[in-house]
Design an enzyme around this catalytic site. Sequence first.
Site, short mmCIF file in Angstrom:
data_model
loop_
_atom_site.label_atom_id
_atom_site.label_comp_id
_atom_site.label_asym_id
_atom_site.label_seq_id
_atom_site.Cartn_x
_atom_site.Cartn_y
_atom_site.Cartn_z
CB SER A 195 -1.03 0.32 1.33
OG SER A 195 -1.84 -1.06 1.25
CB THR B 178 -0.38 4.63 3.48
OG1 THR B 178 0.44 3.02 3.34
CG2 THR B 178 -1.44 4.42 2.50
CB ALA C 161 4.59 0.50 12.35
CE LYS C 162 3.49 0.61 4.37
NZ LYS C 162 2.14 0.80 3.47
NE ARG C 163 5.53 3.25 15.59
CZ ARG C 163 4.56 2.34 15.63
NH1 ARG C 163 3.75 2.32 14.81
NH2 ARG C 163 5.41 1.35 15.79
#
Length: 287
Positions: free
Chosen positions: A8, A10, A248-250
């Site tokens: 995704s 994002t 996570a994406k962070r």
Amino acid sequence: MLTRFAPSPTGELHLGHAYSAALAHAAARAAGGRFHLRIDDIDGSRSRESHVAAALADLAWLGLDWDGDPVRQSHHLEAYAAALGDLRARGLVYPCFCTRADIAASLAAPHGPPNASGAAVYPGICRHLSAAERARRLAAEAHCWRLDMARAAALAGDLGWEEAGQGMRAADPAAHGDIVLARKDAPASYHLASTIDDAEMGVTQVIRGADLIASTDVHRLLQALLGLATPVYRHHGLICGPDGRRLAKRDAAASLAALRRVGVDGPALAKDLREGRLPAGYSLQTP
Ligand code: GLU
């Protein structure tokens, strides 16, 4: 053998994405099969073209070549709408006008058991609206579409899927309650879009993280309802960072862009991941 990697767009891809992509790529190549790329970009408010470009650059850096052009979910909206229309004509979905606050208020009252992932299931507020009220509100109010899970699960009967190397697993979609198939702000949910596209693309083995095992319950049900083929699934372990938590994406330090910037060798990293060797400090949480 046809596998896929379906980011995704994002946020930035991280080591966990590289692990998933490396496994899917290796499975296809080992079998003389195909490895496809799909961009899961139906969430218009959070998807960014810059993330699409970065994901393609990350995969190229890892040496994970893909077959054909990347597939775009945003180009498949008609297929999702057709499937929803089919389920609607069969009385298996209903419009839901609830806000988050409506649902929270209803859940504060005594309610049923939580679903498989521990979240509360939708309490069914809009399931029993009269046809007249539905028609009136449909014309005037924002709504999502929910699956009438009890009806759908009864219609489909017992379901299972093959987990690669582990045999058959029973699917328990009913535990998820009346899940959303089309969102107020997006024309399809992840569940609907992913299930339709995996079938449409001819994916024979879905390789993805163990955090999505519960989703497979729902995907298997949608396959049964929509007459779609069921691939084999392989849910792999999740990579945890030095703090022991799932990436996570962070987690900027584990982003592939950051690793590339500090001079990590992409193809060597992909090979290590494929063979189960993780960079120092990272660990694999097995399902
Ligand atoms: N776009 C989804 C994700 O990034 C794909 C999940 C899947 O592999 O089905 O989580």
